[in-house]
Design a protein around this motif. Structure first.
Motif, short mmCIF file in Angstrom:
data_model
loop_
_atom_site.label_atom_id
_atom_site.label_comp_id
_atom_site.label_asym_id
_atom_site.label_seq_id
_atom_site.Cartn_x
_atom_site.Cartn_y
_atom_site.Cartn_z
N TRP A 120 -4.83 8.56 1.98
CA TRP A 120 -4.15 7.61 1.10
C TRP A 120 -3.30 8.32 0.06
O TRP A 120 -2.95 7.75 -0.95
CB TRP A 120 -5.19 6.72 0.41
N SER A 168 10.78 4.48 1.36
CA SER A 168 9.94 5.56 0.89
C SER A 168 8.76 5.74 1.80
O SER A 168 8.21 4.79 2.31
CB SER A 168 9.46 5.25 -0.54
N SER A 222 0.61 4.63 4.24
CA SER A 222 1.79 5.17 3.59
C SER A 222 2.89 4.14 3.47
O SER A 222 2.90 3.14 4.13
CB SER A 222 2.29 6.40 4.35
N SER A 223 3.84 4.43 2.62
CA SER A 223 4.79 3.40 2.23
C SER A 223 5.87 3.15 3.26
O SER A 223 6.48 4.05 3.77
CB SER A 223 5.47 3.83 0.92
N SER A 240 5.14 7.72 1.92
CA SER A 240 4.12 8.59 1.37
C SER A 240 2.87 8.44 2.18
O SER A 240 2.71 7.54 2.97
CB SER A 240 3.86 8.23 -0.10
N ASN A 281 -4.13 7.37 -7.67
CA ASN A 281 -3.22 6.67 -6.76
C ASN A 281 -3.83 6.57 -5.37
O ASN A 281 -3.74 5.53 -4.71
CB ASN A 281 -1.88 7.40 -6.68
N SER A 286 -1.04 -1.64 -1.49
CA SER A 286 -0.95 -0.18 -1.51
C SER A 286 0.52 0.25 -1.50
O SER A 286 1.43 -0.57 -1.36
CB SER A 286 -1.66 0.41 -0.29
N THR A 287 0.75 1.52 -1.63
CA THR A 287 2.12 2.04 -1.69
C THR A 287 2.92 1.68 -0.46
O THR A 287 4.08 1.28 -0.55
CB THR A 287 2.09 3.58 -1.85
N ARG A 288 2.31 1.79 0.69
CA ARG A 288 3.01 1.43 1.93
C ARG A 288 3.33 -0.06 1.98
O ARG A 288 4.37 -0.48 2.48
CB ARG A 288 2.18 1.83 3.15
N SER A 341 7.82 -2.39 0.00
CA SER A 341 6.93 -3.19 -0.80
C SER A 341 6.60 -4.53 -0.20
O SER A 341 5.73 -5.23 -0.67
CB SER A 341 7.55 -3.41 -2.18
N ASN A 344 -4.76 3.07 -3.51
CA ASN A 344 -4.25 2.72 -2.18
C ASN A 344 -5.39 2.40 -1.22
O ASN A 344 -5.34 1.44 -0.45
CB ASN A 344 -3.41 3.86 -1.61
#
Length: 612
Positions: A28, A450, A417-418, A452, A34, A273-275, A421, A38
């Motif tokens: 994550w 993005s 992962s991102s 990550s 962070n 989460s970021t993803r 949004s 996530n």
């Protein structure tokens, strides 16, 4: 067609999965707040997935018959009929492009072929309705965008129609449209679901210039598997994908062919989460070790001595299914039949349609690693258990469009992962937080690029009558985040009554009604949460020591509404000596439906009686 809604029943404590996830929190992102955030977000998203009853779209086939079954499922009403609506539910194109981080354009007129059995007379008009609903450019035969041919290439002499396979066809062309709106679509309809006819259709698709060929069907392997693998699925320079199956752990052909990119299935949920998305292995997705196909040189795993499926994966869980327009109505579809055309179209969108299956094994960082969930029992090995890196149910993971296009090449991207949004609002309910459903609605949001690291959570599929994460392999032994109450010690016994005996159908029973009801519900929570149906009755002799419900083989719950030579509702073992003889050998015929296979078994099992 099996009328029993399909439910995940593998029980794995949530705490065990959470602990496993915590031991690999680098998936994550880097260690720290962070990564923990996530992980928690993905776990909550997966735990909030609502379970729905669903049924297979195509009829069952007899193992060893040489016939294939489509790997599509559709959400069902409580009575086992397909659930239709006037407006779309389930994930739409913008959701799928966001989830897999896809660019808004590409494909440039390259041809994605889908191979199916029988004719869908309304394929083009249904496709037009789907694309218009979601604002995609028209794709018609008049413009040359859509072409429908038989396995011999004829546009006029087409096979007979089949309502089950027609649903598979609609699903296939809709998924190509969702991932690659600028791609052309070639529908090749085989004369039947026989493996030779479908194989001939694959060869015809290649001859007609397909850039990629999707095959959303499968069957058991046999002595012809090796020969047919080379005869029908070896097309250098053309990506050939095949769905891994919807029966859980167990090898299925053509997904085991060394020449195809085998596509497994995931459960997909919106996450904070970021993803923006979380994934886990779908509990009914296929995987397994081939008994006939040797291990390709590029397959590096060691647990299986032969070819192991899958290579990659994509959404397949009908609980987190996709919107499909079929015969004038909307349905929510699932199955690895979603994943195969989706991946074929994604690769074509990104100009990767000339790749071989080896590509996934040499570009592992271009996929979101799916690290939780299971599709069966295999001693905890990667053949049926998702984990970090490669595993059978999800392969190397799900496509990360930006990475596959060269926009990112970080170490193995995980399912958390991102990819954007996913800020668009859903037409149904969004599951970006614990407790809301992830599977309905089509987001209108666009994805960002993005990328990550992160991964799907380990939250399990609490088998509950309300919402649960049944899409992943586990089930809560108690109540867990996002799952409804009433699930207890794995038997899921809450909510029922003791209004009838175990050998009669009726309302759901409870685990405390009798030792037998507890034994059945421990294996099949549906019986104590939704309804004690004819399948629950048929499970009594299987799970209750020394107890039977009929003198025949699996009867109970059927009627005598039709003759044995006519397909229809399940018959009872008392309808006739022949019905009893058939059901002794094939309990399905007296517990679920007296289908075409039951009719064919009359000649085999009933002395002196034949059906024309």
């Amino acid at each position: 067609m099996r009328l029993r809604p399909s439910w995940s029943v593998t029980l794995v404590p949530v705490a065990a999965i959470v602990a496993a996830c915590s031991s690999a929190d680098t998936q994550w992102g880097a260690s720290g707040s962070n990564a923990a955030s996530n992980q928690a977000a993905d776990q909550a998203a997966l735990a909030s997935i609502t379970q729905y009853p669903f049924i297979p779209v195509c009829e069952r086939v007899r193992p060893g018959s040489g016939a294939m079954r489509c790997n599509a499922t559709t959400r069902a009403n409580p009575d086992g009929t397909p659930q239709t609506t006037t407006t779309p539910s389930g994930f739409g194109p913008s959701d799928l492009r966001s989830a897999y981080n896809l660019p808004s354009s590409g494909g440039n007129g390259r041809i994605v072929a889908v191979v199916d059995a029988y004719d869908d007379p309304t394929a083009e008009s249904d496709l037009a309705a789907y694309r218009a609903q979601f604002g995609l450019p028209a794709c018609t035969s008049a413009s040359g965008c859509f072409t429908k041919v038989s396995q011999t290439g004829s546009t006029t002499s087409l096979p007979q129609s089949n309502s089950g396979w027609a649903g598979e066809i609609s699903l296939d062309v809709d998924m190509v449209s969702a991932a690659c709106p600028d791609c052309k679509i070639l529908l090749v309809e085989a004369n039947s679901a026989d493996d030779a006819d479908l194989g001939a259709a694959v060869n015809e698709a290649a001859a007609l210039g397909a850039s990629a060929i999707s095959n959303s069907y499968g069957g058991s392997e046999d002595s012809t598997t090796s020969t047919e693998s080379g005869e029908y699925y070896n097309h250098p320079g053309i990506l050939v994908t095949a769905s891994a199956g919807d029966q859980g752990y167990g090898a299925e052909f053509p997904a085991t062919s060394q020449y195809v990119l085998a596509v497994g299935g995931t459960s997909l949920a919106k996450s904070t989460s970021t993803r923006g998305w979380a994934e886990s292995a779908w509990s009914d997705g296929g995987s397994g070790c081939s008994a006939y196909i040797a291990k390709p040189s590029w397959q590096t795993q060691t647990v299986c001595g032969n070819r192991l499926e899958a290579d990659v994966s994509a959404v397949a869980d009908p609980n987190t299914g996709v919107a499909v327009y079929q015969s004038g109505a909307w349905q929510v579809y699932g199955g690895t039949s979603v994943a195969s055309p989706l991946v074929a179209a994604i690769f074509t969108l990104l100009d990767l349609n000339g790749q071989t299956p080896q590509f996934a094994w040499t570009h592992t960082s271009d996929f979101y690693d799916v690290t939780t969930g299971s599709n069966g029992t295999c001693g905890g090995t990667i053949e049926c258990t998702a984990g970090v890196g490669y595993d059978g149910p999800t392969g190397w993971g799900t496509p990360n469009g930006a990475a596959l296009a060269g926009g990112s090449s970080s170490s193995s991207s995980s399912s958390g992962s991102s990819s954007g949004s996913s800020s668009g609002s859903s037409s149904g309910s969004s599951s970006s937080s614990s407790g809301s459903s992830s599977s309905s609605g089509s987001s209108s949001g666009s994805s960002s690029s993005s990328s990550s690291s992160g991964s799907s959570s380990g939250s399990s599929s609490g088998s509950s009558s309300g919402s649960s994460s049944g899409s992943s392999s586990g089930s809560s032994s108690g109540s867990s985040s996002g799952s409804s109450s009433g699930s207890s010690s794995g038997s899921s016994g809450g909510g029922g009554s003791c209004s009838h005996p175990v050998c009669s159908t009726g309302t759901s029973l409870t685990t405390t009604c009798s030792t037998c009801s507890g034994d059945v519900c421990a294996k099949d929570p549906y019986c104590c949460e939704v309804q004690w149906d004819s399948i629950c009755v048929s499970e009594v002799p299987k799970y209750c020591s020394g107890q039977t419900c009929t003198s025949g083989g699996g009867g109970g719950g059927g009627s005598c509404a039709h003759a044995v030579c006519k397909s229809g509702a399940a018959l009872g073992t008392t309808c006739s000596t022949c019905a009893d003889d058939v059901c002794t050998q094939d309990p399905y015929c007296c517990t679920v439906a007296w289908d075409k296979i039951c009719v064919s078994e009359v000649n085999e099992y009933c002395s002196g009686q034949t059906c024309p």
